[in-house]
Design a protein around this motif. Structure first.
Motif, mmCIF file in Angstrom:
data_model
loop_
_atom_site.group_PDB
_atom_site.id
_atom_site.type_symbol
_atom_site.label_atom_id
_atom_site.label_comp_id
_atom_site.label_asym_id
_atom_site.label_seq_id
_atom_site.Cartn_x
_atom_site.Cartn_y
_atom_site.Cartn_z
ATOM 1 N N ASP A 67 43.647 25.418 40.503
ATOM 2 C CA ASP A 67 43.191 26.415 39.941
ATOM 3 C C ASP A 67 44.666 26.882 38.938
ATOM 4 N N THR A 68 45.484 25.865 37.845
ATOM 5 C CA THR A 68 46.138 26.151 37.775
ATOM 6 C C THR A 68 45.857 27.231 36.864
ATOM 7 N N ASN A 69 46.742 28.273 35.722
ATOM 8 C CA ASN A 69 45.855 29.371 35.226
ATOM 9 C C ASN A 69 47.018 29.054 33.513
ATOM 10 N N ARG A 93 37.421 29.889 33.285
ATOM 11 C CA ARG A 93 38.080 30.943 34.089
ATOM 12 C C ARG A 93 39.207 30.883 32.442
ATOM 13 N N THR A 145 35.925 25.440 29.693
ATOM 14 C CA THR A 145 35.861 26.063 31.267
ATOM 15 C C THR A 145 35.796 27.402 31.321
#
Length: 252
Positions: free
Chosen positions: A91-93, A115, A113
């Protein structure tokens, strides 16, 4: 040209084609004793032209073909590595992404992706691929343009990198050996080292052709914050060296 010089040239040519060849095979092909071959390998190792391994040697890599040429090599392997790497992101941003053919394949998978994600990169091709997705905020780093690799480098690039901290740095590799990951292009190596220093974790994307190679400058040594991702498992001795230093290994 001396007999030794001819032997050295022949050994380098053979290793280019067959990096896994062993000392007895080289001796038979050259028509000399294994002891002579071992002496030749020692001399070539001392000059940096090869790297000795158990029972043989591999050629060192001090340069790489330009990005356009490399992009057509090992395509299936790089596609598999890219898939594994995107799955490893969790879940790295935020990401640093280095330049290169394998990281370009990674960007092509990542651009799908669903997200939000922030990416900082010195590579034009990476920025172009990812900017297609409106959910990905792309920052193209400033600097002096290196045209063959399509990336930037220099003091302004390093200064900009040090202003940021990302969860993960995603890097390609010119060489992967028991000591760590190395890069053939000096300007790129400096940029990649700075990106790694400003990230919590580093994912190294490298196909099997990079195993056992040593290039101009090491950009990171194996440690618990590093994960090597490849399409196949490294050779046993390399795998053991990586794991002994606490790094993770993922392969297809």
């Amino acid at each position: 040209m001396s007999k030794k010089t001819r032997r050295h040239g022949h050994i380098l040519s053979v290793l280019e084609i067959n990096p896994a060849i062993r000392v007895p095979e080289l001796a038979e092909e050259l028509g000399v004793s294994p002891e002579t071959v071992r002496r030749d390998l020692t001399e070539l190792d001392e000059t940096g032209r090869i790297k000795r391994t158990y029972g043989g040697a591999v050629r060192t890599r001090t340069f790489e073909p330009a990005l356009a040429e490399r992009s057509n090599l090992h395509v299936r392997a790089r596609e598999e590595i890219a898939r594994l790497a995107v799955a490893r992101l969790g879940d790295t941003n935020s990401l640093f992404i280095g330049g290169g053919a394998t990281t370009l394949h990674f960007a092509r998978v990542l651009r799908n992706t669903d997200r939000r994600l922030t990416v900082l990169t010195p590579a034009f091709s990476i920025a172009t691929e990812l900017s297609i997705n409106p959910l990905i905020q792309v920052m193209s780093l400033p600097g002096i343009v290196e045209p063959k690799e399509g990336l930037v480098y220099g003091a302004e690039t390093l200064k900009c990198i040090r202003q940021f901290r990302t969860s993960i740095a995603v890097m390609g590799a010119s060489g992967v050996d028991e000591h760590g990951v190395s890069e053939a292009l000096l300007q790129a190596a400096q940029v990649y080292s700075a990106m790694i220093d400003c990230a919590d974790q580093t994912l190294v994307l490298a196909d099997a052709s990079k195993f056992g190679n040593r290039s101009l400058q090491q950009i990171i040594g194996w440690n618990p914050s590093v994960c090597l991702i490849s399409e196949v498992a490294p050779p046993d001795d390399l795998f053991a060296a990586i794991r002994r230093r606490g790094a993770e290994v993922i392969f297809g």
